[in-house]
Design a protein around this motif. Structure first.
Motif, PDB file in Angstrom:
ATOM      1  N   ALA A  13       0.877  -1.095   0.165  1.00 46.41           N
ATOM      2  CA  ALA A  13      -0.123  -0.003   0.089  1.00 46.41           C
ATOM      3  C   ALA A  13       0.877   1.346  -0.018  1.00 46.41           C
ATOM      4  N   ARG A  14       1.897   1.393   0.706  1.00 49.05           N
ATOM      5  CA  ARG A  14       2.908   2.426   0.750  1.00 49.05           C
ATOM      6  C   ARG A  14       3.610   2.489  -0.489  1.00 49.05           C
ATOM      7  N   ALA A  18       0.870   8.116  -3.832  1.00 49.30           N
ATOM      8  CA  ALA A  18       1.498   9.216  -4.720  1.00 49.30           C
ATOM      9  C   ALA A  18       2.666  10.017  -4.269  1.00 49.30           C
ATOM     10  N   ASP A  19       2.747  10.103  -3.047  1.00 45.93           N
ATOM     11  CA  ASP A  19       3.772  11.004  -2.362  1.00 45.93           C
ATOM     12  C   ASP A  19       3.834  10.457  -1.018  1.00 45.93           C
ATOM     13  N   THR A  51       9.547   4.713   2.039  1.00 46.64           N
ATOM     14  CA  THR A  51       8.243   5.290   2.108  1.00 46.64           C
ATOM     15  C   THR A  51       7.641   5.350   3.545  1.00 46.64           C
ATOM     16  N   GLU A  52       8.699   5.681   4.403  1.00 44.06           N
ATOM     17  CA  GLU A  52       8.164   5.992   5.871  1.00 44.06           C
ATOM     18  C   GLU A  52       7.620   7.304   5.869  1.00 44.06           C
TER      19      GLU A  52
END
Length: 188
Positions: A13-14, A18-19, A51-52
């Motif tokens: 999901a991460r 988009a950002d 993506t954290e």
């Protein structure tokens, strides 16, 4: 669902965000508005990657506002040592692509003296505070050293407060989840 499957779903999901770093400003500003964050003299945090939810601006803002910020240094056994962040030029690449402070290592027990602890998480159970990490156990070991009255904050994307996060005896809970939409105290 077991931990491995939940991790896979959240990481996927991460990856589709988009950002993934976009929520950083909202999380940072919400945290900096909290009196218990403003009063924390020593803050244990982490330097985000991938993506954290991004912590770079948060770490810098805490430091600029006068807090001493300690960041983790990954040890070969997976435990976390700590060193002081002293501005953007005080970091160097470490293992697994992590950026680590170049300051003197302070020891794994340094986190015991923190007035605020901010940790990464893939998910947090909104009732128990159990956090799902990447599976190495580094932050569970670190959180086990933190006093019961110290705020333990997990930074999350929206949708990552998930009931029923699987727990094992070594798993450590957090007391607060910080999301772009706001702060969520955990009653656990």
């Amino acid at each position: 669902m077991d931990k491995a499957e939940l991790r896979r779903r959240i990481v996927a999901a991460r990856a589709g965000l988009a950002d993934p770093r976009g929520p950083a400003t909202a999380i940072r500003e919400t945290l900096l508005d909290q009196p218990w964050v403003q009063m924390a003299g020593l803050v244990a945090c982490y330097w985000s990657m991938g993506t954290e939810p991004a912590t770079h601006g948060l770490v810098f803002a805490l430091w600029k506002h006068g807090a001493t910020v300690i960041l983790p240094v990954l040890q070969p056994d997976g435990d976390l040592d700590w060193a002081v962040y002293d501005g953007p030029g005080s970091l160097a690449p470490g293992p697994r692509g992590l950026m680590e402070p170049v300051d003197t290592r302070r020891g794994v027990d340094t986190i015991r003296t923190a007035a605020l602890v901010i940790v990464p998480a893939l998910a947090v159970d909104p009732v128990t505070g159990i956090r799902l990490g990447r599976g190495g156990g580094s932050y569970d070991r670190a959180l086990a050293r933190v006093g019961p009255n110290v705020p333990r904050v997990a930074l999350l994307h929206e949708g990552e407060l998930i009931g029923g996060v699987p727990a094992e005896p070594h798993d450590q809970a957090v007391s607060v989840a910080a999301l772009p939409s706001g702060i969520v105290p955990i009653p656990g």
